[in-house]
Design an enzyme around this catalytic site. Structure first.
Site, mmCIF file in Angstrom:
data_model
loop_
_atom_site.group_PDB
_atom_site.id
_atom_site.type_symbol
_atom_site.label_atom_id
_atom_site.label_comp_id
_atom_site.label_asym_id
_atom_site.label_seq_id
_atom_site.Cartn_x
_atom_site.Cartn_y
_atom_site.Cartn_z
ATOM 1 N N GLU A 164 0.786 -1.239 0.000
ATOM 2 C CA GLU A 164 0.000 0.000 0.000
ATOM 3 C C GLU A 164 0.815 1.285 0.000
ATOM 4 O OE1 GLU A 164 -3.026 0.085 2.962
ATOM 5 O OE2 GLU A 164 -4.060 -1.654 2.143
ATOM 6 N N GLU A 379 -5.866 -8.187 0.752
ATOM 7 C CA GLU A 379 -6.503 -7.780 2.015
ATOM 8 C C GLU A 379 -7.935 -7.390 1.738
ATOM 9 O OE1 GLU A 379 -4.727 -4.745 4.533
ATOM 10 O OE2 GLU A 379 -2.735 -5.568 4.125
HETATM 11 C C1 BGP Z 1 -4.498 -1.755 5.378
HETATM 12 C C2 BGP Z 1 -3.166 -2.181 5.904
HETATM 13 C C3 BGP Z 1 -3.196 -3.067 7.091
HETATM 14 C C4 BGP Z 1 -4.360 -2.845 8.033
HETATM 15 C C5 BGP Z 1 -5.650 -2.504 7.333
HETATM 16 C C6 BGP Z 1 -6.705 -1.932 8.234
HETATM 17 O O1 BGP Z 1 -4.391 -0.498 4.816
HETATM 18 O O2 BGP Z 1 -2.413 -2.824 4.917
HETATM 19 O O3 BGP Z 1 -1.950 -3.003 7.698
HETATM 20 O O4 BGP Z 1 -4.049 -2.074 9.094
HETATM 21 O O5 BGP Z 1 -5.482 -1.569 6.302
HETATM 22 O O6 BGP Z 1 -6.381 -0.636 8.580
HETATM 23 P P1 BGP Z 1 -6.683 -0.051 9.994
HETATM 24 O O7 BGP Z 1 -5.968 -0.944 10.935
HETATM 25 O O8 BGP Z 1 -6.162 1.340 9.987
HETATM 26 O O9 BGP Z 1 -8.144 -0.105 10.132
#
Ligand code: BGP
Length: 473
Positions: A164, A379
């Site tokens: 990301e 993800e």
């Molecule tokens: C993505 C990332 C993860 C994870 C997820 C949820 O952007 O790759 O590392 O954290 O988002 O984000 P958050 O924990 O801020 O809700």
């Protein structure tokens, strides 16, 4: 959807994802160097990433759960500063190197394929202090680190360079919600995206040159952008520009190895609005072009889509990091503003739940880059304030979220998309960057006092889907 369309291809990966800083713990021990998050979290005093989910010690248990629940792929990341504590040290930290050998060996013994990311939001602090990827040194050091890992870990055959790039730059340079964050610096955001893509390209070229077996790619955070009113020219333009910023710029750098005129115009205009200018060196562009055909796979992290309205006002962003619904605001000068739609549900953190956006995104990639044959949803998942009640977590909403995204993924596959796998974010509850521990995504509930893992209802449901390779309706 017919019975046949509800069936997954036979080699489809049913995965789950983690990231080093969010789950390992032991952030400053065993020879690991600091990352910018360490001091930042200390200063805020709200929460610590130690021991997070204690994966450093409990990975055997987590991999046993993967095996037991039919999860046959895991995304993990290597913490750069566990290998090179300052990012570019002459000698690697042998304890860190050995840890990942143990982890990958455990993956193998449990029949869980590791998909390994080299950089998941955790640049070593020493490089961060020099300007992170706005400084050429980070690019050189990243290539060196990548070469080291490729040679050291031949047991890994699925590599991703960055996780990301968009999230890194939007949080560091636009929303200012991450360490030493700056706000509304679209010039720095574009420059850092470009520089990180150059670092990615150099790692891809090194992978190719060294003849490593397996595949390499990058994971992008992509969101589909829709005009709030498709008949309003201003809304259509806002969606177009935001798409360039969030998606198109990075996709072109990845797949085409160059930026189109449209993309460059937009990037230069937004950089100028922020008071800066972009610098793309000729050798950078040569490296992007040389690397593009050697990208084997693309990881798509998809959580939400955005609906945009034209907006003339000043920059005005507010990040919802508390889970208090309705507190998020995102309006950027020269682009547009995100608007809520009453008919589209949102999580408590105001992330719009729009599974069709995943399908639209995947099909757009297939249309624009039809030669691309290895896509993963790396993800996707839903945050909630899960509660453990009498030893169980009934997370119906998460099951619904995952089911609907898988349904649209299956539709894309039926229409020819080369989607090879899906990774739930996250395997177990982990540390969340701006939210600490009240924002849970895991298939497995983690009691952060005892580190006990408890399968949520979603874990059982996902296990059934993986076992039957079939999506119930
Ligand atoms: C993505 C990332 C993860 C994870 C997820 C949820 O952007 O790759 O590392 O954290 O988002 O984000 P958050 O924990 O801020 O809700």
């Amino acid at each position: 959807m017919t019975q046949e369309d509800a069936r997954f291809p036979k080699d489809f990966v049913f995965g789950a994802a983690t990231a080093a800083y969010q789950c390992e713990g032991e952030t400053r021990t065993h020879g690991k160097g600091k990352v910018a998050w360490d001091d930042y979290l200390d200063e805020k005093g709200l929460f610590s990433a130690d021991p997070a989910s204690d994966f450093y010690h409990r990975y055997p248990e987590d991999l046993r759960l993967c095996q037991e629940y039919g999860i046959n792929g895991i995304r993990v990341s290597i913490a750069w500063s566990r290998i090179f504590p300052n990012g570019d040290d002459p000698v690697p930290n042998s304890e860190g190197v050995a840890f990942y050998h143990r982890l990958f060996a455990e993956c193998r013994s449990r029949g869980v394929e590791p998909y390994v990311t080299l950089h998941h939001f955790d640049s070593p602090d020493a490089l961060y202090r020099e300007g992170d990827f706005l400084n050429q040194h980070a690019i050189d050091a990243f290539e060196r680190y990548a070469r080291f890992c490729f040679a050291e870990y031949p047991e890994v055959t699925h590599w991703f360079t960055f996780n990301e790039i968009w999230a890194v730059v939007s949080n560091m340079y636009i929303e200012g919600t991450w360490p030493r964050g700056q706000r509304y610096r679209l010039d720095l955001a574009f420059q850092a995206m470009h520089n990180m893509m150059v670092a990615h390209a150099r790692a891809v070229l090194a992978f190719e040159e060294l003849g490593h077996p397996g595949s390499i790619g990058v994971v992008h955070a992509l969101s589909t952008k829709y005009p709030d009113d498709p008949a309003a020219a201003g809304d259509v333009e806002a969606a177009r520009i935001d798409d360039v910023l969030n998606n198109q710029f990075l996709l072109e750098a990845t797949f085409d190895g160059r930026y189109s005129e449209e993309t460059l115009d937009c990037a230069n205009r937004l950089a100028a609005l922020a008071g800066g200018r972009l610098e793309f060196l000729p050798e950078d562009l040569e490296q992007l072009a040389a690397a593009a055909p050697h990208n084997d796979c693309l990881g798509i992290n998809y959580y939400q889509s955005n609906f945009l309205k034209a907006y003339d006002g000043p920059n005005d962003c507010h990040h919802n990091s508390t889970g208090e619904k309705g507190t998020e605001r995102h309006a950027l000068q020269g682009i547009g503003e995100y608007v809520a739609r009453p008919e589209i549900p949102r999580t408590d953190w105001d992330w719009m739940i729009y599974p069709q956006g995943l399908y639209d995104l995947v099909m757009r990639i297939c249309r624009q880059w039809p030669h691309y044959k290895e896509l993963y949803v790396t993800e996707n998942g839903m945050a909630s304030k899960d509660r453990l009640e009498e030893g169980a977590v009934h997370d119906e909403e998460r099951i619904h979220y995952i089911r609907e995204h898988l349904r649209w993924a299956l539709k894309a596959i039926a229409e020819g998309a080369h989607l090879r796998g899906y990774f739930v974010w996250s395997l177990m509850d982990v540390f969340s960057w701006n939210n600490g521990y009240n924002k849970r995504y895991g298939l497995f509930y983690v009691d952060f006092d005892t580190q006990e893992r408890i399968p949520k209802d979603s874990a059982r449901w996902y296990a059934k889907v993986a076992q039957e390779r079939f999506l119930d309706t």
